[in-house]
Design a protein around this motif. Sequence first.
Motif, PDB file in Angstrom:
ATOM      1  N   PRO A   1       0.818  -1.219   0.000  1.00  0.00           N
ATOM      2  CA  PRO A   1       0.000   0.000   0.000  1.00  0.00           C
ATOM      3  C   PRO A   1       0.851   1.267   0.000  1.00  0.00           C
ATOM      4  CG  PRO A   1      -0.395  -1.319   1.999  1.00  0.00           C
ATOM      5  CD  PRO A   1       0.612  -2.052   1.187  1.00  0.00           C
ATOM      6  N   SER A   2       0.407   2.243  -0.786  1.00  0.00           N
ATOM      7  CA  SER A   2       1.113   3.530  -0.830  1.00  0.00           C
ATOM      8  C   SER A   2       0.880   4.275   0.481  1.00  0.00           C
ATOM      9  CB  SER A   2       0.560   4.378  -1.981  1.00  0.00           C
ATOM     10  OG  SER A   2      -0.810   4.662  -1.714  1.00  0.00           O
ATOM     11  N   GLU A   3       1.670   5.314   0.691  1.00  0.00           N
ATOM     12  CA  GLU A   3       1.496   6.149   1.884  1.00  0.00           C
ATOM     13  C   GLU A   3       0.077   6.724   1.923  1.00  0.00           C
ATOM     14  OE1 GLU A   3       3.841   5.850   4.051  1.00  0.00           O
ATOM     15  OE2 GLU A   3       2.729   7.143   5.437  1.00  0.00           O
ATOM     16  N   GLU A   4      -0.418   7.095   0.751  1.00  0.00           N
ATOM     17  CA  GLU A   4      -1.772   7.672   0.663  1.00  0.00           C
ATOM     18  C   GLU A   4      -2.828   6.668   1.127  1.00  0.00           C
ATOM     19  OE1 GLU A   4      -2.769   8.878  -3.289  1.00  0.00           O
ATOM     20  OE2 GLU A   4      -4.795   9.463  -2.693  1.00  0.00           O
ATOM     21  N   ILE A   5      -2.712   5.425   0.672  1.00  0.00           N
ATOM     22  CA  ILE A   5      -3.679   4.391   1.076  1.00  0.00           C
ATOM     23  C   ILE A   5      -3.599   4.139   2.584  1.00  0.00           C
ATOM     24  CG2 ILE A   5      -4.187   1.905   0.900  1.00  0.00           C
ATOM     25  CD1 ILE A   5      -3.544   2.069  -2.074  1.00  0.00           C
ATOM     26  N   LYS A   6      -2.364   4.079   3.088  1.00  0.00           N
ATOM     27  CA  LYS A   6      -2.190   3.810   4.523  1.00  0.00           C
ATOM     28  C   LYS A   6      -2.777   4.951   5.360  1.00  0.00           C
ATOM     29  CE  LYS A   6       2.319   2.709   4.152  1.00  0.00           C
ATOM     30  NZ  LYS A   6       3.664   2.246   4.480  1.00  0.00           N
ATOM     31  N   GLN A   7      -2.509   6.189   4.936  1.00  0.00           N
ATOM     32  CA  GLN A   7      -3.003   7.333   5.705  1.00  0.00           C
ATOM     33  C   GLN A   7      -4.523   7.444   5.624  1.00  0.00           C
ATOM     34  OE1 GLN A   7      -1.338   9.000   7.933  1.00  0.00           O
ATOM     35  NE2 GLN A   7       0.504   7.848   7.396  1.00  0.00           N
ATOM     36  N   LYS A   8      -5.083   7.052   4.483  1.00  0.00           N
ATOM     37  CA  LYS A   8      -6.545   7.078   4.341  1.00  0.00           C
ATOM     38  C   LYS A   8      -7.180   6.085   5.327  1.00  0.00           C
ATOM     39  CE  LYS A   8      -8.717   4.878   1.137  1.00  0.00           C
ATOM     40  NZ  LYS A   8      -9.045   4.303  -0.148  1.00  0.00           N
ATOM     41  N   ALA A   9      -6.646   4.870   5.374  1.00  0.00           N
ATOM     42  CA  ALA A   9      -7.185   3.855   6.294  1.00  0.00           C
ATOM     43  C   ALA A   9      -7.014   4.313   7.740  1.00  0.00           C
ATOM     44  CB  ALA A   9      -6.483   2.521   6.068  1.00  0.00           C
ATOM     45  N   LEU A  10      -5.835   4.865   8.041  1.00  0.00           N
ATOM     46  CA  LEU A  10      -5.566   5.341   9.398  1.00  0.00           C
ATOM     47  C   LEU A  10      -6.553   6.448   9.776  1.00  0.00           C
ATOM     48  CD1 LEU A  10      -3.642   5.199  11.853  1.00  0.00           C
ATOM     49  CD2 LEU A  10      -2.196   6.892  10.712  1.00  0.00           C
ATOM     50  N   GLY A  11      -6.776   7.366   8.845  1.00  0.00           N
ATOM     51  CA  GLY A  11      -7.701   8.481   9.120  1.00  0.00           C
ATOM     52  C   GLY A  11      -9.105   7.980   9.405  1.00  0.00           C
TER      53      GLY A  11
END
Length: 260
Positions: A238-248
């Motif tokens: 997963p890209s940083e964007e995908i990871k941050q979206k899930a985290l958010g």
Amino acid sequence: MYFPLQDIEAAKINVDDPDHLRIHSIETFGTHDGPGIRLVIFVQGCQFRCLYCQNPDTLDVRGGTLVEINELVNRAVRQKTYFGKDGGVTVSGGEPLLQRSKLLTLFKRLHEEGINTCLDSNGRLNNAQVHELLEHTDLLLLDVKHINDDIHHKLTGLTNKNTLELAAYRESTGKRMWLRYVLVPGWTDQEEYLEEWAQRFTDYKTVDRVEIIPFHQLGLHKWALMNMEYPLKETPTPSEEIKQKALGIFNKYFENVILK
Ligand code: SF4
């Protein structure tokens, strides 16, 4: 299906020998599966067939090595001083619940020795024996792989019904659990399902941590070694964007979310 599902009868091979646990491997100073420093016992055998499984060598219920429960307890006792106040023993897999009656013996013995017990499970089974085992499980690490049953079925080969029921059962007992979620691009990163997953558990009082585990390819070579076709060999991490979206999304619903 790229790998045959083994029937429940095969799993009974494990149940029939009460003194030995069928294990894949042992990690002596594990820090990834539960709190503190832990002796992690990876058991052999799993009935899920996750497309992203990074340990396909743990799936065969007839494989692994039979190890005496006494020996496992003795190992834990020898290591006890390193556990500190948070550590202990984690049983992971494979799927531990397939050997539930033997794990009950192991966990009772560990508690007699004052050692903390932790179970890392996909929640495949939810019955009276499992409930008895959970009474002797200080912390349950429950992997809820997808909230949508159709996708869960495609992803793992089986329904999520038992897993969701086991989560609800654990909540009803008031005993601690951590929920785990493997984040796989194209499979488990859909915003609407991340929301639905989080909404399902947000009011649970027993969930004191949620872990997001980004998909990785460290087990790629194992599929090749076992001569099995690996369905996700082209799937990126997963890209940083995908990871941050899930985290958010998870952060909106839970106080303690860890992105591993
Ligand atoms: S539950 Fe775990 S061991 Fe079983 S197939 Fe899925 S990832 Fe592999």
